[in-house]
Write an enzyme that holds these catalytic residues in place. Sequence first.
Site, PDB file in Angstrom:
ATOM      1  N   SER A 147       0.816  -1.212   0.000  1.00 35.25           N
ATOM      2  CA  SER A 147       0.000   0.000   0.000  1.00 35.25           C
ATOM      3  C   SER A 147       0.852   1.265   0.000  1.00 35.25           C
ATOM      4  CB  SER A 147      -0.945  -0.003   1.208  1.00 35.25           C
ATOM      5  OG  SER A 147      -0.221  -0.145   2.413  1.00 35.25           O
ATOM      6  N   LYS A 189       7.392   3.149  16.956  1.00 33.46           N
ATOM      7  CA  LYS A 189       5.992   3.484  17.246  1.00 33.46           C
ATOM      8  C   LYS A 189       5.042   2.357  16.856  1.00 33.46           C
ATOM      9  CE  LYS A 189       5.146   4.112  12.811  1.00 33.46           C
ATOM     10  NZ  LYS A 189       4.127   3.480  11.981  1.00 33.46           N
ATOM     11  N   ASP A 196       4.068  10.731  14.075  1.00 32.04           N
ATOM     12  CA  ASP A 196       3.806   9.364  13.630  1.00 32.04           C
ATOM     13  C   ASP A 196       3.152   8.546  14.737  1.00 32.04           C
ATOM     14  OD1 ASP A 196       3.772   7.238  11.907  1.00 32.04           O
ATOM     15  OD2 ASP A 196       5.934   6.930  11.864  1.00 32.04           O
ATOM     16  N   SER A 221      -4.388   2.138  10.676  1.00 32.74           N
ATOM     17  CA  SER A 221      -3.034   1.652  10.939  1.00 32.74           C
ATOM     18  C   SER A 221      -3.040   0.134  11.054  1.00 32.74           C
ATOM     19  CB  SER A 221      -2.500   2.276  12.233  1.00 32.74           C
ATOM     20  OG  SER A 221      -1.459   1.503  12.783  1.00 32.74           O
ATOM     21  N   GLU A 231       4.580  -4.521  10.960  1.00 32.50           N
ATOM     22  CA  GLU A 231       5.968  -4.571  11.407  1.00 32.50           C
ATOM     23  C   GLU A 231       6.110  -4.592  12.930  1.00 32.50           C
ATOM     24  OE1 GLU A 231       8.693  -4.962   9.786  1.00 32.50           O
ATOM     25  OE2 GLU A 231       8.249  -4.484   7.689  1.00 32.50           O
TER      26      GLU A 231
END
Length: 340
Positions: A14, A191, A244, A254, A281
């Site tokens: 994406s 994050k 972020d 997200s 991730e």
Amino acid sequence: MTEQQPIAVLGGGSFGTAIANLLAENGQAVRQWMRDPEQAEAIRTRRENPRYLKGVKVHPGVDPVTDLERTLADCQLIFVALPSSALRKVLQPHQAALTDKLLVSLTKGIEAHTFKLMSEILEEIAPQARIGVISGPNLAREIAEHELTATVVASEDDELCARVQAALHGRTFRVYASRDRFGVELGGALKNVYAIMAGLAAAMDMGENTRSMLITRALAEMTRFAVKLGANPMTFLGLAGVGDLIVTCSSPKSRNYQVGHALGEGLSLEEAVSRMGETAEGVNTLKVLKEKSDEMQVYMPLVAGLHAILFEGRTLAQVIQLLMRGEPKTDVDFIPTTGF
């Protein structure tokens, strides 16, 4: 400024697709490389990436390709949007073709067995290349749908930063520059872990006070860890840090937030990741971050708590109890607590 050569985007996910679209909208010729010929053909014929960015039209200036060797030969500026688990494996065989290229990592992750950031892996593979990273509050779908967005390109190579800014900057996408490549990239990777926790908290219907506490304590943990590794703490007050963190911990768009939310709904970790259908991730980063923070003796109670839930069989209630009973610490690190 339009690059004379085509620009490469490596990765058919994406974010790679969103960046490829931005470049093409700015008049650049773009080669978007992906491993799957069927995916490339689908984009070529339907002008859409149905697997990862359904409903978003892919610009005619984006050419989906599967020949990596030719793509690297034809392009000087190369954006790398490969999963952290695949980056080394994909690029290592093409080491010679990367000499003197401008390589810009878009991947917010850490290599599991080495704790290396993506730019460090690129430096290992291509020591003669010029390296940069992009990070910030950048949800791929919002970029593709032209929501107003800002990002940071980070490198000690000022010319590289200028070229990336010129190539990507547009009416809905603003690109700032930084020389703290390590801090910018580390913020983007860390994050993801806290986004899982935020999604979990949302699924459990925790209050706004709780969510605010999680985000601000997450920022403190991230900064404490990054500074121990040599990053500039001020970087974490910008787009690549708190910016972020806020968007990733607040948005159901997200991927890492979605994994956490699925866990809060009662799914197992395997089921939550499988539901995503795309790399989150944060799960991989959590494992290596817990190990590294223990090794360096950096105080990271949220990381330890989430690790206990995902991999040690603890419940959320047990972890919350431990966190709230922990010894109170200073609210803001790196600022003297005397003289005010």
